[in-house]
Scaffold this active site. Structure first.
Site, PDB file in Angstrom:
ATOM      1  N   GLY B  33       0.885  -1.160   0.000  1.00 16.70           N
ATOM      2  CA  GLY B  33       0.000   0.000   0.000  1.00 16.70           C
ATOM      3  C   GLY B  33       0.910   1.192   0.000  1.00 16.70           C
ATOM      4  O   GLY B  33       1.594   1.457   0.972  1.00 16.70           O
ATOM      5  N   THR B  34       0.946   1.931  -1.059  1.00 17.88           N
ATOM      6  CA  THR B  34       2.192   2.583  -1.420  1.00 17.88           C
ATOM      7  C   THR B  34       2.023   3.995  -1.911  1.00 17.88           C
ATOM      8  O   THR B  34       0.947   4.406  -2.320  1.00 17.88           O
ATOM      9  CB  THR B  34       2.810   1.767  -2.568  1.00 17.88           C
ATOM     10  OG1 THR B  34       3.056   0.479  -2.088  1.00 17.88           O
ATOM     11  CG2 THR B  34       4.073   2.371  -3.096  1.00 17.88           C
ATOM     12  N   THR B  35       3.139   4.715  -1.845  1.00 16.09           N
ATOM     13  CA  THR B  35       3.279   5.942  -2.623  1.00 16.09           C
ATOM     14  C   THR B  35       4.547   5.833  -3.437  1.00 16.09           C
ATOM     15  O   THR B  35       5.621   5.620  -2.877  1.00 16.09           O
ATOM     16  CB  THR B  35       3.438   7.159  -1.694  1.00 16.09           C
ATOM     17  OG1 THR B  35       2.460   7.092  -0.684  1.00 16.09           O
ATOM     18  CG2 THR B  35       3.324   8.435  -2.479  1.00 16.09           C
TER      19      THR B  35
END
Lengths: 280, 230
Positions: B33-35
């Site tokens: 779950g990322t940026t």
């Protein structure tokens, strides 16, 4: 009439032919009000840590079948090659067979290259196999070893993703073990301090997770030497009974039974029988 | 040979039991779950990402490196399923390395992006992978290509991706200007990933890399606490 059989080349991976039928059966069972039996996973605590001279792997020794302990002293640290060992959590059969398959392939590879196998090679083989089966092989592994490039530690998840880290935990007790690691891990620890740390991490999993228990196994891997300590710590010895319900020889037995009659009607014939009955 | 999985149709069968003994997150797939973000400038690119991988509600790895080298001057930023993106990146690394040896020269960023697109589009039903391909080559300089879920391929001067990127659409729109220099791009990437982490209540580090022509690749780990609150 003779039946013809057609030889079909075996496809790779699992056969999912019965999945539609199973889904149908489950739907019908739910309509009636009962549910189909489902596969169970084993709870476990496994962990690994990289210290100054190598890698230490730790595991508990409980194998569960639902709510019952199936094996009080099973071995969860599997041999991959003389310098590489692997702890397995998840479905016991999957971890056992996966590690055996990769161990066999790695030995052939090592004979072919003429070199001691590398941990990265074992990691590649395991992750490619698990990815091929898209997570249906329920094997969560902690892979550790020492090769020509130093000590290495990998965690491998059932879907095929891997992480290369200085300390890892897996299994249902991994949260408890990770808490211990996050508190006390330091880079470049000495062997005794690292063994104590791993022992404490597994103990945290054993005492705080229902799916983990019994003893603590350790595997210390250094360059040229492997110490397989089984058991390293019997944290859960079966207790000795302190009391005994048996009566010693020569005890006199007697019995006493007190019955009360209504006094207003039968005053003249009041009976009292005295018996003491000992109930074993 | 790098293995590309024989993709079996997924009937969505849940195999594991709702057992009290074994919590839910042990059976969930590992996801980033990322940026992630990438900015190009004249002479190179700057890429950045956060460092968290989760299985459900548990953080499996808090120091993940989501910026994966594909070749000397080409990187990819990975978001989505960790297993899928690692497998695709391994396949593309192999294919690009082979191609580069055949050509006897460094490969183009566009080639790498097309290799990613080929895998992501062909197996789009089975994969969950959002990828940014960024790098430098002699023909077109610094380039950023976006390969989101589904397998589209489009070149953009600046791109963000991952579930946390929604929080910085506004930030990127207002702060990115075409023609920025290297230092401004580094500042933008660091601030962008930091804002995302703050917005998601992530107390983890961000990870910025910078790829420049000729010079060595630079790499900086920024701890979340290092940046002041805006």
């Amino acid at each position: 009439m003779a039946t013809l059989t057609v030889n079909r080349a075996a496809l790779g991976g699992f056969s999912f032919e019965n999945c539609k039928r199973n889904a149908l059966l489950e739907g019908e069972a739910n309509k009636v009000g009962c549910s189909l039996p489902s596969a169970r996973k084993t709870g476990t605590t496994i962990c690994g840590v990289v210290f100054k001279d190598g890698v230490i792997l730790g595991a508990d020794t409980r194998a569960t079948e639902g709510m019952v302990v199936a094996d009080k002293n099973c071995s969860k640290i599997h041999y991959i090659s003389p310098n590489i060992y692997c702890c397995g959590a998840g479905t016991a059969a999957d971890t056992e067979m996966t590690t055996q398959i990769i161990s066999s392939n790695l030995e052939l590879h090592s004979l072919s290259t003429g070199r001691l196998p590398r941990v990265a090679t074992a990691n590649r083989m395991l992750k490619q196999m698990l990815f091929r089966y898209q997570g249906y092989i329920g094997a969560a592994l902690v892979l550790g070893g020492v090769d020509c490039n130093g000590p290495h530690l990998y965690s491998i998840y059932p879907h095929g993703s891997t992480d290369k880290l200085p300390y890892v935990t897996m299994g249902s007790g991994s949260l408890a073990a990770m808490a211990v690691f996050e508190d006390r891990y330091k880079p470049d620890m000495e062997e005794e301090a690292a063994k104590q740390l791993v022992r404490d991490a597994i103990a945290a999993g054993i005492f705080n997770d229902l799916g983990s228990g019994s003893n603590i196994d350790l595997c210390v891997i250094t360059k040229g030497k492997v110490d397989y300590l089984r058991p390293h710590d019997e944290a859960n010895k079966k207790g000795v009974r302190t009391g005994d319900y048996k009566y010693k020889r020569g005890t006199t037995g007697y019995s006493l039974l007190i019955t009360h009659r209504r006094h207003d009607v039968f005053i003249s014939s009041m009976e009292m029988m005295s018996e003491v009955t000992c109930v074993l | 040979m790098a293995a590309l999985a024989t993709m079996m149709p997924n009937f969505g069968q849940k195999v594991s039991a709702k057992s009290d003994l074994v919590p839910e997150w042990t059976s969930q797939e590992v996801s980033t779950g990322t940026t992630i973000m990438a900015v190009e400038y004249d002479g190179g690119v700057v890429i950045g990402a956060d460092s968290r991988t989760t299985t459900g509600a548990y953080i499996a790895n808090r120091v993940t490196d989501k910026l994966t080298p594909i070749h000397d001057r080409i990187f990819c930023c990975r978001s989505g399923s960790a297993a899928d993106t690692q497998a695709i990146a391994d396949v593309v690394t192999y294919q690009l390395g082979f191609h580069s040896i055949e050509l006897d020269e460094p490969p183009l960023v566009e080639t790498a992006a097309n290799l990613f697109k080929a895998s992501c589009y062909r197996y789009r039903e089975e994969l969950s992978a959002g990828i940014l391909v960024a790098g430098w080559d002699r023909r077109k300089g610094g380039q950023v290509y976006c390969v989101p879920i589904g397998g589209m391929l489009v070149r953009q001067p600046v791109s963000v991706g991952g579930s946390g990127s929604t929080y910085i659409y506004g930030f990127m729109d207002s702060n990115y200007k075409p023609g920025m220099g290297k230092e401004q791009c580094l500042e933008l990437a660091a601030a962008g990933t930091h804002c995302c982490c703050k917005a998601c209540w992530e107390l983890c580090s961000q990870h910025c890399r910078h790829i420049h022509t000729g010079a060595a690749l630079s790499h900086s780990w920024l701890r979340g606490s290092d940046r002041p609150m805006r």
